[in-house]
Design a protein around this motif. Structure first.
Motif, mmCIF file in Angstrom:
data_model
loop_
_atom_site.group_PDB
_atom_site.id
_atom_site.type_symbol
_atom_site.label_atom_id
_atom_site.label_comp_id
_atom_site.label_asym_id
_atom_site.label_seq_id
_atom_site.Cartn_x
_atom_site.Cartn_y
_atom_site.Cartn_z
ATOM 1 N N LEU A 191 0.813 -1.212 0.000
ATOM 2 C CA LEU A 191 0.000 0.000 0.000
ATOM 3 C C LEU A 191 0.848 1.263 0.000
ATOM 4 C CD1 LEU A 191 -2.559 -1.138 2.734
ATOM 5 C CD2 LEU A 191 -2.916 -1.145 0.263
ATOM 6 N N GLY A 229 1.783 -0.621 -4.772
ATOM 7 C CA GLY A 229 0.824 -1.020 -5.789
ATOM 8 C C GLY A 229 1.069 -2.390 -6.370
ATOM 9 N N ARG A 262 2.340 -2.985 -10.429
ATOM 10 C CA ARG A 262 1.227 -2.024 -10.473
ATOM 11 C C ARG A 262 0.828 -1.679 -11.903
ATOM 12 N NH1 ARG A 262 5.865 0.437 -8.964
ATOM 13 N NH2 ARG A 262 6.539 2.372 -9.979
ATOM 14 N N THR A 311 -8.016 -4.564 -9.672
ATOM 15 C CA THR A 311 -7.602 -3.323 -9.017
ATOM 16 C C THR A 311 -8.673 -2.799 -8.076
ATOM 17 O OG1 THR A 311 -6.217 -2.726 -10.914
ATOM 18 C CG2 THR A 311 -6.837 -0.953 -9.420
ATOM 19 N N ARG A 312 -9.934 -2.771 -8.542
ATOM 20 C CA ARG A 312 -11.019 -2.260 -7.705
ATOM 21 C C ARG A 312 -11.261 -3.156 -6.499
ATOM 22 N NH1 ARG A 312 -12.279 1.886 -6.512
ATOM 23 N NH2 ARG A 312 -14.522 1.542 -6.251
ATOM 24 N N GLU A 364 -8.566 -2.293 -4.028
ATOM 25 C CA GLU A 364 -8.817 -0.974 -3.432
ATOM 26 C C GLU A 364 -9.946 -1.023 -2.411
ATOM 27 O OE1 GLU A 364 -9.582 1.429 -6.825
ATOM 28 O OE2 GLU A 364 -7.461 1.751 -7.310
ATOM 29 N N CYS A 365 -10.984 -1.779 -2.712
ATOM 30 C CA CYS A 365 -12.127 -1.874 -1.794
ATOM 31 C C CYS A 365 -11.815 -2.739 -0.573
ATOM 32 C CB CYS A 365 -13.345 -2.442 -2.522
ATOM 33 S SG CYS A 365 -14.033 -1.348 -3.773
#
Length: 324
Positions: A46, A65, A142, A152-153, A156-157
């Motif tokens: 992160l 990433g 990344r 990716t989403r 992130e979530c």
């Protein structure tokens, strides 16, 4: 890309059961050594960077990433690249209860590195024969992840989601990390991230078809001729290519897949012993018993009696014999 889904066929028997996840906020110097584990391990950077070392090989640098996946939990060191003595993971994570989470804080000097890590557990008896031929670690940088919006989403979530506690949290975390795991393997396949024979086997237009047949239709009376025909290859070319990519011949691979299923039936079901040979592709009971004893080192009846007297977690050694 494919007219069949051999990745699903490969992963379906794993039965992912639980996850332990952790947030790491660390400053140098730090090095933590984890042992071989019975799970898939994920590290997502992160902030800043870290170094992964496996078995004395040159360190792998993970930048912000980047995602690293260890499909079967190969022992590795995670750290800042310093010569600081390593700490065993057990001293950092003294309690790792499945379905729970933790926050790890280490060090007081230098830049802060943040990681999201997870151990996704599965039944080791479900490992398909090819599974441990996958790379010990798969790294998706990344830039590669940027081309995969769903992966990716999801990552992130996951960061805010893993910090929440509410109804369904454990199941949500398991399914989310499961999606990350499967998507990461798919990206590795599609992008050929490493020169690994098992990955090439899964994307080979002929060998992948034969593997799907072995994994999903193992009860059928396959022979070298019929598997080669399924692959659309001559027998000699098929046999050589299969061995080169998979590491063993088609007959041996098929036998180990059948034995894995036999172990499952003997351990998890009350299927009569007399019915199991045909369910796993043997017309002869004698042939099945000989193959089982050679692979597992016991008779089917004795194996079932012994396993039913033991706790469920005590089945790993014999179950792995059918897949290694």
């Amino acid at each position: 890309m494919f007219d069949h889904d051999v990745l699903t066929d490969l992963l379906h028997p794993l039965h992912l059961t639980s996850v332990f996840h952790s947030r790491w906020v660390v400053r140098g110097p730090w090095n933590v050594q984890g042992d071989d584990d019975e799970c898939a391990v994920l590290h997502y950077v992160l902030r800043n960077r870290c170094f992964v070392t496996i078995d004395g090989k040159p360190p792998i640098v993970l930048h912000e990433g980047d995602l690293a996946v260890f499909p079967y939990g190969t022992a590795h060191t995670l750290g800042d690249g310093s010569t600081e003595p390593t700490q065993p993971l057990e001293s950092v994570l003294t309690h790792r209860r499945l379905g729970s989470s933790a926050t790890i804080r280490l060090g007081t000097e230098g830049e802060t590195t943040e990681l999201m890590c997870a151990s996704v557990h599965y039944d080791p008896a479900g490992e398909p024969p090819l599974y441990r031929s996958l790379p010990a670690v798969i790294v998706l940088d990344r830039h590669m992840l940027a081309q995969e919006p769903l992966l990716t989403r999801t990552l992130e979530c996951l960061v805010p989601e893993t910090e929440r506690a509410g109804p369904g949290s454990q199941l949500i975390a398991l399914r989310a990390f499961e999606m990350v795991f499967v998507l990461a393997l798919r990206v590795a396949l599609q992008n050929r991230t490493t020169d690994n024979p098992a990955l090439h086997a899964l994307i080979h237009p002929g060998i992948s078809k034969a593997l799907s047949a072995i994994y999903t239709d193992f009860e059928q009376p396959w022979s070298l001729h019929t598997l080669a025909r399924r692959a659309g290859m001559s027998r000699s070319t098929f046999a050589k290519t299969f061995r080169d990519l998979v590491g063993e011949g088609p007959a041996q691979h098929l036998t180990r897949r059948r034995m894995r299923e036999a172990v499952r039936l003997l351990t998890d079901t009350s299927t009569p012993l007399s019915a199991i040979p045909q369910l796993v592709g043997y017309q002869s009971t004698v042939g099945f018993h000989l193959a089982f004893r050679k692979t597992i080192g016991d008779t089917p009846g004795s194996y079932r009696q012994r396993k039913h007297r033991q706790p469920r977690h005590g089945t790993r050694t014999e179950a792995m014999a059918a897949t290694s």
